[in-house]
Design a protein around this motif. Structure first.
Motif, short mmCIF file in Angstrom:
data_model
loop_
_atom_site.label_atom_id
_atom_site.label_comp_id
_atom_site.label_asym_id
_atom_site.label_seq_id
_atom_site.Cartn_x
_atom_site.Cartn_y
_atom_site.Cartn_z
N ALA A 297 8.51 30.67 44.64
CA ALA A 297 8.37 29.34 45.23
C ALA A 297 8.59 28.23 44.21
N LYS A 298 8.14 28.44 42.98
CA LYS A 298 8.28 27.40 41.98
C LYS A 298 9.76 27.12 41.67
N SER A 299 10.56 28.18 41.55
CA SER A 299 11.98 27.99 41.28
C SER A 299 12.67 27.28 42.44
N ILE A 300 12.28 27.64 43.67
CA ILE A 300 12.83 26.97 44.84
C ILE A 300 12.51 25.48 44.81
N ALA A 301 11.23 25.17 44.62
CA ALA A 301 10.80 23.77 44.63
C ALA A 301 11.41 22.99 43.47
N LYS A 302 11.54 23.62 42.31
CA LYS A 302 12.09 22.93 41.15
C LYS A 302 13.56 22.61 41.35
N LEU A 303 14.31 23.53 41.94
CA LEU A 303 15.72 23.27 42.20
C LEU A 303 15.86 22.12 43.21
N GLY A 304 15.00 22.09 44.22
CA GLY A 304 15.01 20.96 45.14
C GLY A 304 14.67 19.66 44.45
N ALA A 305 13.75 19.72 43.46
CA ALA A 305 13.38 18.52 42.72
C ALA A 305 14.53 18.00 41.86
N VAL A 306 15.35 18.91 41.34
CA VAL A 306 16.54 18.49 40.60
C VAL A 306 17.47 17.69 41.52
N ILE A 307 17.59 18.13 42.76
CA ILE A 307 18.44 17.41 43.71
C ILE A 307 17.85 16.05 44.04
N THR A 308 16.55 15.97 44.30
CA THR A 308 15.93 14.67 44.59
C THR A 308 15.94 13.76 43.37
N ASN A 309 16.15 14.36 42.18
CA ASN A 309 16.26 13.59 40.94
C ASN A 309 17.73 13.26 40.64
N ASN A 310 18.52 13.19 41.71
CA ASN A 310 19.96 12.87 41.60
C ASN A 310 20.70 13.87 40.73
N GLY A 311 20.27 15.13 40.79
CA GLY A 311 20.99 16.19 40.11
C GLY A 311 20.64 16.41 38.66
N ARG A 312 19.77 15.57 38.13
CA ARG A 312 19.44 15.67 36.70
C ARG A 312 18.23 16.56 36.45
N SER A 313 18.22 17.20 35.29
CA SER A 313 17.09 18.02 34.89
C SER A 313 15.82 17.17 34.87
N LEU A 314 14.69 17.77 35.16
CA LEU A 314 13.44 17.03 35.24
C LEU A 314 12.92 16.63 33.87
N ASN A 315 13.34 17.33 32.82
CA ASN A 315 12.93 17.01 31.45
C ASN A 315 14.17 16.98 30.56
N ASP A 316 15.08 16.08 30.88
CA ASP A 316 16.37 16.08 30.22
C ASP A 316 16.39 15.05 29.09
N LYS A 317 15.92 15.47 27.92
CA LYS A 317 15.91 14.56 26.78
C LYS A 317 17.31 14.40 26.17
N ASN A 318 18.14 15.41 26.38
CA ASN A 318 19.48 15.37 25.79
C ASN A 318 20.51 14.71 26.69
N LYS A 319 20.10 14.27 27.88
CA LYS A 319 21.01 13.62 28.82
C LYS A 319 22.24 14.49 29.07
N SER A 320 22.02 15.75 29.31
CA SER A 320 23.13 16.66 29.57
C SER A 320 23.75 16.36 30.94
N LYS A 321 24.92 16.93 31.16
CA LYS A 321 25.60 16.71 32.42
C LYS A 321 24.73 17.19 33.57
N PRO A 322 24.56 16.38 34.62
CA PRO A 322 23.69 16.80 35.72
C PRO A 322 24.26 18.01 36.46
N LEU A 323 23.38 18.72 37.13
CA LEU A 323 23.80 19.85 37.95
C LEU A 323 24.79 19.38 39.00
N LEU A 324 24.47 18.27 39.65
CA LEU A 324 25.33 17.64 40.65
C LEU A 324 25.31 16.14 40.44
N SER A 325 26.45 15.50 40.64
CA SER A 325 26.49 14.04 40.56
C SER A 325 25.87 13.45 41.82
#
Length: 435
Positions: A297-325
């Protein structure tokens, strides 16, 4: 749980719940615990993110009831058709990188596909179950290339007309073959997930199951006879009270439905119609991106959270390319017209990306995007409220036919989460208006 436990509280197992919940969302934990106290769970996990922060991450019960193996944060669970959400995200991932286009004909990527009235079928049709291949006449699991030929040879079941008919199993096989042809490394959906998504976002979602992961997978348990009897009783009561019609009952003997759901999903796995109890998982090396995902469940919810975060990692200090634009998220979330599904016998509001807009009992004023899996698993998110939600369980249970996606166990927890978020947002709004 067994009847003596459910009704007399005799012989009950110690169904402890462990994990993490923030104080505001303690009601979600109470709802989750109640599912165990009522005897409606064997083992389960539930998780939710709010505005990119983990607020619920709970597990309870048993992954293996007979061996008394606890269902905990290390447990992996088969989530059946919730796997479709993951495969749809990978398709969006390839769209975002310019390798796929929803409006393109599949034959552009896979020339052999253009036969049997499938010449005009698009990727949009396939992800939204309109490709006319909701079952295939034969399958070949020994060789993925042999399966590809069978898939290409299969004729369109509706003479080329785009009709929504749930592709319970075949959708994933067809998507996998398209992905193999457009990916520069000719990888499968599962390989792309493993190599480019899981580590970057600290997730677990496996489309094949190597031997070292097998001991972590929860067994499956179907409802005892008494529950099945109650299901029939409730069905007859609904029929008597005219909540459902006799045509609803007859639909479950529909030839199209039976052929669709009786499609086997791997060489070692029983069909859904014959599934009674799977107590041990052997090695699953053959991918079925529609119905054979192992996660929590945690992986499911976290992946959904990445999408609600406009595709960006939830703890992205390096500003890497988002999963989805954001543009791709907006595109895949775009609503399509309401469509009647000729297999499930229900209207759905699909999206371009192959997800579905869903409303759940008790919180009908909120629309979630995603899908669920056989037996009750749920994989959804709501961008406006900032909620992402995952629920996975090993008890295949449905006390009343009140909907195809999920059941009361998941609904009860999600309802508590939604109510808390609404209150938090109202409090924030009131605070802002008084300043």
């Amino acid at each position: 749980m067994p009847l003596p436990c459910r009704f007399l509280r005799i012989g009950c197992l110690d169904m402890k719940v462990q994990g993490y919940v923030t104080p505001e969302f303690i009601g979600a934990k109470k709802a989750f615990v109640k599912n165990f106290e009522n005897g409606n769970e064997v083992g389960a996990s539930v998780a939710a993110y709010y505005n990119g922060k983990l607020v619920v991450d709970l597990q309870g019960g048993y992954a293996d009831r007979e061996a008394k193996r606890k269902y905990d944060e290390d447990t992996l669970q088969i989530v059946f058709s919730s796997t479709k959400v993951m495969s749809s995200i990978v398709i969006a991932y390839l769209v975002d990188r310019g390798l796929l286009n929803y409006d393109e004909k599949i034959s552009t990527y896979w020339p052999e596909f253009a036969q049997g009235n499938k010449e005009n079928v698009t990727l949009l049709d396939l992800v939204n179950h309109r490709a006319g291949v909701n079952y295939i006449d034969k399958s070949e699991f020994e060789d993925i290339d042999k399966l590809a030929k069978i898939l290409a040879d299969q004729p369109h079941l509706f003479d080329g007309v785009p009709v929504r008919a749930y592709h319970a199993v075949t959708r994933g096989w067809y998507l996998n073959e398209i992905v193999r042809r457009v990916d520069p490394k000719h990888r499968t959906i599962g390989q792309i997930i493993s190599e480019e998504i899981l580590k970057q976002y600290d997730l677990e979602f496996h489309l094949s199951l190597p031997p070292n992961l097998v001991p972590r997978v929860a067994n499956i348990y179907t409802a005892p006879f008494a529950e099945k009897f109650m299901l029939m009783r409730n069905l007859l009561l609904d029929l008597w009270n005219k909540k459902i019609s006799i045509s609803f009952i007859l639909n479950f003997r529909d030839d199209l439905l039976i052929k669709t759901f009786n499609q086997t999903i791997s060489p070692d796995f029983p069909t859904i119609f014959t599934l009674e109890e799977v107590t041990k998982f052997e090695e699953f090396a053959f991918e079925c991106p529609s119905a054979l995902g192992f996660t929590n469940a945690k992986s499911i919810a976290k992946l959904g959270a990445v999408i609600t975060n406009n595709g960006r990692s939830l703890n992205d200090k390096n500003k890497s390319k988002p999963l989805l634009s954001k543009n791709t998220i907006d595109l895949m979330s775009t609503k399509l017209p309401i469509a009647w599904d000729h297999v499930i016998k229900r209207n759905f509001t699909p999206s371009v990306g192959g997800f579905v807009y869903l409303k759940f009992p008790g919180i009908e004023d909120v629309e979630f995007l995603g899908w669920g899996g056989f037996g009750g698993s749920i994989f959804v998110w709501n961008q406006e409220l900032g909620i992402s939600f995952g629920y996975a369980m090993n008890g295949i249970w449905r006390p009343r036919m009140n909907g195809f996606i999920g059941d009361e166990r998941g609904y009860s927890v999600l309802k508590e989460i939604v109510n808390v978020v609404k209150k938090l947002k109202n409090d924030q709004s009131d605070s802002s208006s008084t300043k």
